[in-house]
Each structure stands twice: as structure tokens, then as C-alpha cells.
Scaffold this active site. Structure first.
Site, short mmCIF file in Angstrom:
data_model
loop_
_atom_site.label_atom_id
_atom_site.label_comp_id
_atom_site.label_asym_id
_atom_site.label_seq_id
_atom_site.Cartn_x
_atom_site.Cartn_y
_atom_site.Cartn_z
N GLY A 68 -23.38 13.28 29.25
CA GLY A 68 -22.50 13.10 28.10
C GLY A 68 -21.40 14.15 28.00
CB CYS B 207 -6.82 25.14 29.47
SG CYS B 207 -7.84 25.53 30.93
CG HIS C 18 -18.40 23.21 27.09
ND1 HIS C 18 -17.71 22.32 27.87
CD2 HIS C 18 -19.24 22.46 26.33
CE1 HIS C 18 -18.11 21.08 27.59
NE2 HIS C 18 -19.05 21.14 26.67
CG ASN D 67 -24.12 18.25 27.58
OD1 ASN D 67 -25.34 18.20 27.72
ND2 ASN D 67 -23.54 18.26 26.40
CG HIS E 27 -9.83 24.41 34.25
ND1 HIS E 27 -9.95 23.73 33.05
CD2 HIS E 27 -10.13 23.52 35.23
CE1 HIS E 27 -10.28 22.47 33.32
NE2 HIS E 27 -10.40 22.32 34.63
P1 AMP Z 1 -19.79 18.20 25.77
O1 AMP Z 1 -20.39 16.88 25.43
O2 AMP Z 1 -20.82 19.16 26.28
O3 AMP Z 1 -18.58 18.07 26.67
O4 AMP Z 1 -19.34 18.82 24.37
C1 AMP Z 1 -18.02 19.01 23.97
C2 AMP Z 1 -18.08 19.60 22.59
O5 AMP Z 1 -16.77 20.01 22.23
C3 AMP Z 1 -18.57 18.66 21.51
O6 AMP Z 1 -19.74 19.21 20.90
C4 AMP Z 1 -17.39 18.59 20.53
O7 AMP Z 1 -17.80 18.52 19.16
C5 AMP Z 1 -16.64 19.87 20.85
N1 AMP Z 1 -15.23 19.87 20.53
C6 AMP Z 1 -14.31 18.91 20.84
N2 AMP Z 1 -13.08 19.27 20.44
C7 AMP Z 1 -13.21 20.49 19.86
C8 AMP Z 1 -12.30 21.41 19.24
N3 AMP Z 1 -10.98 21.14 19.13
N4 AMP Z 1 -12.79 22.57 18.74
C9 AMP Z 1 -14.11 22.85 18.81
N5 AMP Z 1 -15.01 22.04 19.42
C10 AMP Z 1 -14.57 20.88 19.91
ZN ZN Z 2 -9.63 24.17 31.10
#
Ligand code: AMP
Ligand code: ZN
Length: 113
Positions: free
Chosen positions: A93, A7, A100, A87, A46
Site C-alpha cells: 500500500g 522532496c 519513509h 511500506n 530521494h
Molecule cells: P505510505 O502508504 O507508506 O506511502 O504512506 C504515505 C503517508 O503519507 C500516508 O500515511 C499519508 O497520510 C501521508 N501523507 C500524504 N501526504 C502528506 C502530507 N502532505 N503531509 C504529511 N503526510 C502526508
Molecule cells: Zn523524493
């Protein structure tokens, strides 16, 4: 959602390498890419994860499929192919609790591990 990382990216409070934006969705490069192309695609609404989806979200999430297709095409992945990963929850994880989809491409070995 004041304490939600994604967000904050949507609001422009945290920078991101954006590749797509419209009224409802945002696409930006994953900060720790696991493939030559690794983009995160999110609705601006969200929603914590798939478990939180409700019936009224169905049209939004349907349109998200077409956004994924468009971004994949724009990234040159239409012919080579790509993987979409979501995920949901602890055992998957999930670390960011704003729904997303990972769009992975540019390699024949597409895994998040
Ligand atoms: P998940 O495990 O599916 O929740 O993946 C979260 C993803 O967000 C991971 O692949 C992280 O590398 C990515 N991530 C975390 N912070 C950022 C950020 N500031 N900008 C871009 N990607 C991010
Ligand atoms: Zn959000």
C-alpha cells in the site's frame, strides 16, 4: 525529484508540521494520523523505497535508526513503546514513493489499517 511530494516538503514548497530536521533527515506529522503520535521520518536523499536501497546507503540508513529513536524519545514514547512501519511497493500500500518510516505511538493498538 520534481514530482515527488516528500522532496517538495524537503524543499519547503509544500508545508508540513515538522518535528525534526537535520542535514540528512526530516520528521513531520502524518497528515492523516492513525495513532495519537504518527510521524513520518525520511532521508532528504530521494530513494523511492527499500527496493531501491544500495550498499552505499547503509550508513545513512543506520543513522536513520538513531533519528527514529531520538524522535520517539522526544515525543515521550521511550517507556510506553512505539512501532516503526515501512511500506514497500504496491501490495504494502505504498502511496508516496520516497522512502519513509512511520513512527506510531501513544496507544496500545498501533496499526495503519
Ligand atoms: P505510505 O502508504 O507508506 O506511502 O504512506 C504515505 C503517508 O503519507 C500516508 O500515511 C499519508 O497520510 C501521508 N501523507 C500524504 N501526504 C502528506 C502530507 N502532505 N503531509 C504529511 N503526510 C502526508
Ligand atoms: Zn523524493
Amino acid at each position: 525529484m520534481a514530482d515527488c511530494l516528500f522532496c517538495k516538503i524537503i524543499a519547503g514548497h509544500i508545508p508540513a508540521d515538522q518535528v525534526y530536521e537535520d542535514e540528512e533527515f526530516l520528521g513531520f506529522k502524518d497528515i492523516a494520523p492513525k495513532a495519537p503520535v504518527h510521524i513520518l521520518v525520511i532521508p532528504k536523499k530521494h530513494i523511492a523505497n527499500l527496493e531501491e536501497l544500495e550498499g552505499e546507503d547503509a550508513p545513512l540508513m543506520g543513522r536513520l535508526q538513531l533519528v527514529l529513536q531520538k524522535i520517539a524519545r522526544d515525543q515521550g514514547l521511550a517507556d510506553s513503546g512505539y512501532r516503526i512501519v515501512n511500506n514497500c511497493g504496491r501490495d504494502a500500500g505504498q502511496v508516496v514513493f520516497h522512502i519513509h518510516y512511520h513512527l506510531l505511538g501513544g496507544s496500545s493498538r498501533l496499526n495503519l489499517d
